[in-house]
Motif scaffolding. Structure first.
Motif, PDB file in Angstrom:
ATOM      1  N   ASN A 126       0.828  -1.207   0.000  1.00 12.53           N
ATOM      2  CA  ASN A 126       0.000   0.000   0.000  1.00 12.53           C
ATOM      3  C   ASN A 126       0.861   1.255   0.000  1.00 12.53           C
ATOM      4  O   ASN A 126       0.587   2.222  -0.732  1.00 12.53           O
ATOM      5  CB  ASN A 126      -0.915   0.016   1.223  1.00 12.53           C
ATOM      6  CG  ASN A 126      -2.017  -1.011   1.142  1.00 12.53           C
ATOM      7  OD1 ASN A 126      -2.356  -1.492   0.082  1.00 12.53           O
ATOM      8  ND2 ASN A 126      -2.570  -1.362   2.291  1.00 12.53           N
ATOM      9  N   PHE A 127       1.911   1.253   0.830  1.00 16.19           N
ATOM     10  CA  PHE A 127       2.735   2.449   0.927  1.00 16.19           C
ATOM     11  C   PHE A 127       3.525   2.687  -0.358  1.00 16.19           C
ATOM     12  O   PHE A 127       3.649   3.823  -0.822  1.00 16.19           O
ATOM     13  CB  PHE A 127       3.688   2.351   2.113  1.00 16.19           C
ATOM     14  CG  PHE A 127       4.520   3.597   2.304  1.00 16.19           C
ATOM     15  CD1 PHE A 127       3.916   4.805   2.579  1.00 16.19           C
ATOM     16  CD2 PHE A 127       5.899   3.545   2.178  1.00 16.19           C
ATOM     17  CE1 PHE A 127       4.675   5.956   2.750  1.00 16.19           C
ATOM     18  CE2 PHE A 127       6.661   4.687   2.345  1.00 16.19           C
ATOM     19  CZ  PHE A 127       6.050   5.894   2.631  1.00 16.19           C
ATOM     20  N   LEU A 128       4.046   1.632  -0.955  1.00 13.40           N
ATOM     21  CA  LEU A 128       4.775   1.792  -2.214  1.00 13.40           C
ATOM     22  C   LEU A 128       3.843   2.278  -3.322  1.00 13.40           C
ATOM     23  O   LEU A 128       4.233   3.120  -4.147  1.00 13.40           O
ATOM     24  CB  LEU A 128       5.438   0.474  -2.606  1.00 13.40           C
ATOM     25  CG  LEU A 128       6.557  -0.010  -1.667  1.00 13.40           C
ATOM     26  CD1 LEU A 128       7.110  -1.337  -2.144  1.00 13.40           C
ATOM     27  CD2 LEU A 128       7.665   1.028  -1.568  1.00 13.40           C
ATOM     28  N   ASN A 129       2.613   1.797  -3.326  1.00 16.37           N
ATOM     29  CA  ASN A 129       1.641   2.295  -4.299  1.00 16.37           C
ATOM     30  C   ASN A 129       1.320   3.764  -4.059  1.00 16.37           C
ATOM     31  O   ASN A 129       1.139   4.539  -5.005  1.00 16.37           O
ATOM     32  CB  ASN A 129       0.353   1.463  -4.239  1.00 16.37           C
ATOM     33  CG  ASN A 129       0.517   0.096  -4.862  1.00 16.37           C
ATOM     34  OD1 ASN A 129       1.424  -0.137  -5.654  1.00 16.37           O
ATOM     35  ND2 ASN A 129      -0.364  -0.827  -4.505  1.00 16.37           N
ATOM     36  N   PHE A 130       1.240   4.146  -2.792  1.00 13.31           N
ATOM     37  CA  PHE A 130       1.029   5.557  -2.438  1.00 13.31           C
ATOM     38  C   PHE A 130       2.150   6.417  -3.019  1.00 13.31           C
ATOM     39  O   PHE A 130       1.900   7.483  -3.604  1.00 13.31           O
ATOM     40  CB  PHE A 130       0.967   5.714  -0.923  1.00 13.31           C
ATOM     41  CG  PHE A 130       1.187   7.121  -0.447  1.00 13.31           C
ATOM     42  CD1 PHE A 130       0.149   8.038  -0.449  1.00 13.31           C
ATOM     43  CD2 PHE A 130       2.436   7.528   0.003  1.00 13.31           C
ATOM     44  CE1 PHE A 130       0.355   9.340  -0.021  1.00 13.31           C
ATOM     45  CE2 PHE A 130       2.651   8.820   0.430  1.00 13.31           C
ATOM     46  CZ  PHE A 130       1.610   9.731   0.422  1.00 13.31           C
ATOM     47  N   LEU A 131       3.400   5.974  -2.848  1.00  8.71           N
ATOM     48  CA  LEU A 131       4.534   6.747  -3.362  1.00  8.71           C
ATOM     49  C   LEU A 131       4.473   6.870  -4.875  1.00  8.71           C
ATOM     50  O   LEU A 131       4.693   7.952  -5.435  1.00  8.71           O
ATOM     51  CB  LEU A 131       5.851   6.085  -2.947  1.00  8.71           C
ATOM     52  CG  LEU A 131       6.208   6.109  -1.459  1.00  8.71           C
ATOM     53  CD1 LEU A 131       7.518   5.378  -1.234  1.00  8.71           C
ATOM     54  CD2 LEU A 131       6.305   7.539  -0.946  1.00  8.71           C
ATOM     55  N   GLN A 132       4.183   5.780  -5.547  1.00  8.45           N
ATOM     56  CA  GLN A 132       4.129   5.801  -7.007  1.00  8.45           C
ATOM     57  C   GLN A 132       2.999   6.692  -7.515  1.00  8.45           C
ATOM     58  O   GLN A 132       3.130   7.348  -8.554  1.00  8.45           O
ATOM     59  CB  GLN A 132       3.963   4.386  -7.536  1.00  8.45           C
ATOM     60  CG  GLN A 132       5.171   3.499  -7.297  1.00  8.45           C
ATOM     61  CD  GLN A 132       4.912   2.040  -7.625  1.00  8.45           C
ATOM     62  OE1 GLN A 132       3.811   1.672  -8.035  1.00  8.45           O
ATOM     63  NE2 GLN A 132       5.923   1.196  -7.434  1.00  8.45           N
ATOM     64  N   THR A 133       1.903   6.745  -6.765  1.00  6.53           N
ATOM     65  CA  THR A 133       0.748   7.542  -7.179  1.00  6.53           C
ATOM     66  C   THR A 133       0.973   9.025  -6.934  1.00  6.53           C
ATOM     67  O   THR A 133       0.541   9.873  -7.731  1.00  6.53           O
ATOM     68  CB  THR A 133      -0.515   7.089  -6.421  1.00  6.53           C
ATOM     69  OG1 THR A 133      -0.757   5.718  -6.708  1.00  6.53           O
ATOM     70  CG2 THR A 133      -1.734   7.921  -6.827  1.00  6.53           C
ATOM     71  N   ASN A 134       1.688   9.366  -5.851  1.00 13.12           N
ATOM     72  CA  ASN A 134       1.784  10.756  -5.425  1.00 13.12           C
ATOM     73  C   ASN A 134       3.092  11.444  -5.781  1.00 13.12           C
ATOM     74  O   ASN A 134       3.186  12.663  -5.645  1.00 13.12           O
ATOM     75  CB  ASN A 134       1.559  10.845  -3.914  1.00 13.12           C
ATOM     76  CG  ASN A 134       0.125  10.541  -3.536  1.00 13.12           C
ATOM     77  OD1 ASN A 134      -0.732  11.416  -3.567  1.00 13.12           O
ATOM     78  ND2 ASN A 134      -0.142   9.285  -3.193  1.00 13.12           N
ATOM     79  N   TYR A 135       4.074  10.692  -6.225  1.00  9.47           N
ATOM     80  CA  TYR A 135       5.365  11.289  -6.555  1.00  9.47           C
ATOM     81  C   TYR A 135       5.781  10.835  -7.946  1.00  9.47           C
ATOM     82  O   TYR A 135       5.864   9.636  -8.216  1.00  9.47           O
ATOM     83  CB  TYR A 135       6.432  10.905  -5.518  1.00  9.47           C
ATOM     84  CG  TYR A 135       6.093  11.449  -4.149  1.00  9.47           C
ATOM     85  CD1 TYR A 135       6.443  12.753  -3.785  1.00  9.47           C
ATOM     86  CD2 TYR A 135       5.404  10.678  -3.216  1.00  9.47           C
ATOM     87  CE1 TYR A 135       6.126  13.251  -2.543  1.00  9.47           C
ATOM     88  CE2 TYR A 135       5.074  11.169  -1.982  1.00  9.47           C
ATOM     89  CZ  TYR A 135       5.433  12.459  -1.644  1.00  9.47           C
ATOM     90  OH  TYR A 135       5.100  12.955  -0.409  1.00  9.47           O
ATOM     91  N   SER A 136       6.094  11.796  -8.778  1.00  7.38           N
ATOM     92  CA  SER A 136       6.413  11.479 -10.168  1.00  7.38           C
ATOM     93  C   SER A 136       7.833  10.963 -10.334  1.00  7.38           C
ATOM     94  O   SER A 136       8.131  10.219 -11.260  1.00  7.38           O
ATOM     95  CB  SER A 136       6.209  12.718 -11.049  1.00  7.38           C
ATOM     96  OG  SER A 136       7.023  13.792 -10.590  1.00  7.38           O
ATOM     97  N   GLU A 137       8.750  11.377  -9.410  1.00  6.71           N
ATOM     98  CA  GLU A 137      10.130  10.946  -9.564  1.00  6.71           C
ATOM     99  C   GLU A 137      10.266   9.471  -9.254  1.00  6.71           C
ATOM    100  O   GLU A 137       9.540   8.909  -8.448  1.00  6.71           O
ATOM    101  CB  GLU A 137      11.069  11.756  -8.639  1.00  6.71           C
ATOM    102  CG  GLU A 137      10.826  11.548  -7.163  1.00  6.71           C
ATOM    103  CD  GLU A 137       9.859  12.559  -6.610  1.00  6.71           C
ATOM    104  OE1 GLU A 137       9.880  12.778  -5.380  1.00  6.71           O
ATOM    105  OE2 GLU A 137       9.056  13.089  -7.399  1.00  6.71           O
ATOM    106  N   ALA A 138      11.201   8.843  -9.928  1.00 10.26           N
ATOM    107  CA  ALA A 138      11.443   7.422  -9.698  1.00 10.26           C
ATOM    108  C   ALA A 138      12.059   7.233  -8.330  1.00 10.26           C
ATOM    109  O   ALA A 138      12.932   7.989  -7.899  1.00 10.26           O
ATOM    110  CB  ALA A 138      12.376   6.871 -10.774  1.00 10.26           C
ATOM    111  N   LEU A 139      11.610   6.220  -7.609  1.00  7.08           N
ATOM    112  CA  LEU A 139      12.125   5.932  -6.285  1.00  7.08           C
ATOM    113  C   LEU A 139      12.818   4.589  -6.304  1.00  7.08           C
ATOM    114  O   LEU A 139      12.202   3.569  -6.602  1.00  7.08           O
ATOM    115  CB  LEU A 139      10.986   5.917  -5.274  1.00  7.08           C
ATOM    116  CG  LEU A 139      10.313   7.267  -4.992  1.00  7.08           C
ATOM    117  CD1 LEU A 139       9.025   7.065  -4.223  1.00  7.08           C
ATOM    118  CD2 LEU A 139      11.234   8.184  -4.229  1.00  7.08           C
ATOM    119  N   ASP A 140      14.094   4.600  -5.994  1.00  6.52           N
ATOM    120  CA  ASP A 140      14.845   3.350  -5.947  1.00  6.52           C
ATOM    121  C   ASP A 140      14.846   2.842  -4.521  1.00  6.52           C
ATOM    122  O   ASP A 140      15.532   3.365  -3.653  1.00  6.52           O
ATOM    123  CB  ASP A 140      16.291   3.599  -6.411  1.00  6.52           C
ATOM    124  CG  ASP A 140      17.109   2.309  -6.424  1.00  6.52           C
ATOM    125  OD1 ASP A 140      16.505   1.236  -6.226  1.00  6.52           O
ATOM    126  OD2 ASP A 140      18.333   2.402  -6.638  1.00  6.52           O
TER     127      ASP A 140
END
Length: 235
Positions: free
Chosen positions: A218-232
């Motif tokens: 859920n949290f990783l999906n939140f990050l992908q939905t709310n932040y456009s920059e790629a997160l490694d």
């Protein structure tokens, strides 16, 4: 007659305790955001105390990992370290699984009643859409399980991890409500209660693991939905 000098230590203790409790609540609820400056003078004016109890409260919060003192002695709200999230989930997973497994093995009827009562409070919080109440009651639910396991060392470690993750919970609760039925959260808890009631240690272990992994997803999906920059987030 009580010596005035005897009242002063108690007064100072009450002072830093009240400052600590208020700041801790604001940090966990994200009223004070990660990286926000905590100025002793401003806080002294806010709470009506001298700088000494404010400084003591900040020292205690630093011990909790909720504030950070920089080399220039400036104090800020501790950032949420996204890069370490996978390691955090690994630690939470082990603690959650072991405590839930122990609860299924060792719980008493009184423990089961306490866990069920904590679940009722969590269900009410989910229905109210109050994120702070959801976070508080979620912790209370899992701590009731941990106490049923009767190992204070595991319980204390688990509580530290749950507190560390509460700001992350706040960041993604809104996402859950927008994308998933919030009742699924309560269903996961109820399944864990059922396994503990049945003393089914293997199922309790499996459900605790699934619960942690769902939180991570859920949290990783939140990050992908709310932040456009790629997160490694690779190790």
């Amino acid at each position: 007659m009580t010596d005035v000098r005897e009242k002063e230590p108690a007064k100072r203790m009450a002072g830093w305790h009240s400052v600590y409790d208020a700041l801790r609540k604001d940090i966990l609820a994200l009223v004070l955001t990660p990286g926000e400056l905590l100025d002793e003078t401003s806080l002294s004016h806010r709470f009506g105390f001298s700088r000494s109890p404010v400084r003591e409260a900040l020292i205690r919060l630093a011990g909790d990992g909720l504030v950070v003192t920089l080399p220039n002695r400036t104090t800020i709200v501790a950032p949420v370290d996204i890069a370490r999230f996978p390691q955090y989930v690994d630690a939470l997973d082990l603690a959650q699984r072991f405590n839930t497994r122990l609860a299924a093995e060792l719980r008493s009827e009184a423990d089961l009643a306490a866990i069920s009562m904590a679940q009722e409070d969590f269900v009410a919080a989910v229905r109210s859409n109050d994120h702070l109440a959801m976070s508080n009651t979620n912790k209370n639910f899992h701590m009731a399980i941990a106490r049923a396991g009767r190992n204070p060392h595991f319980t204390n470690f688990y509580e530290r991890l749950l507190d560390e993750g509460r700001r992350i919970l706040h960041l993604h609760f809104d996402y859950i409500e927008r994308t998933r039925d919030g009742r699924l959260l309560t269903d996961e808890h109820q399944e864990m209660i059922d396994a503990i009631r049945d003393r089914d240690t293997n199922r309790a272990d499996m459900l605790a693991h699934a619960h942690t992994r769902q939180f991570s997803k859920n949290f990783l999906n939140f990050l992908q939905t709310n932040y456009s920059e790629a997160l490694d987030l690779s190790r």
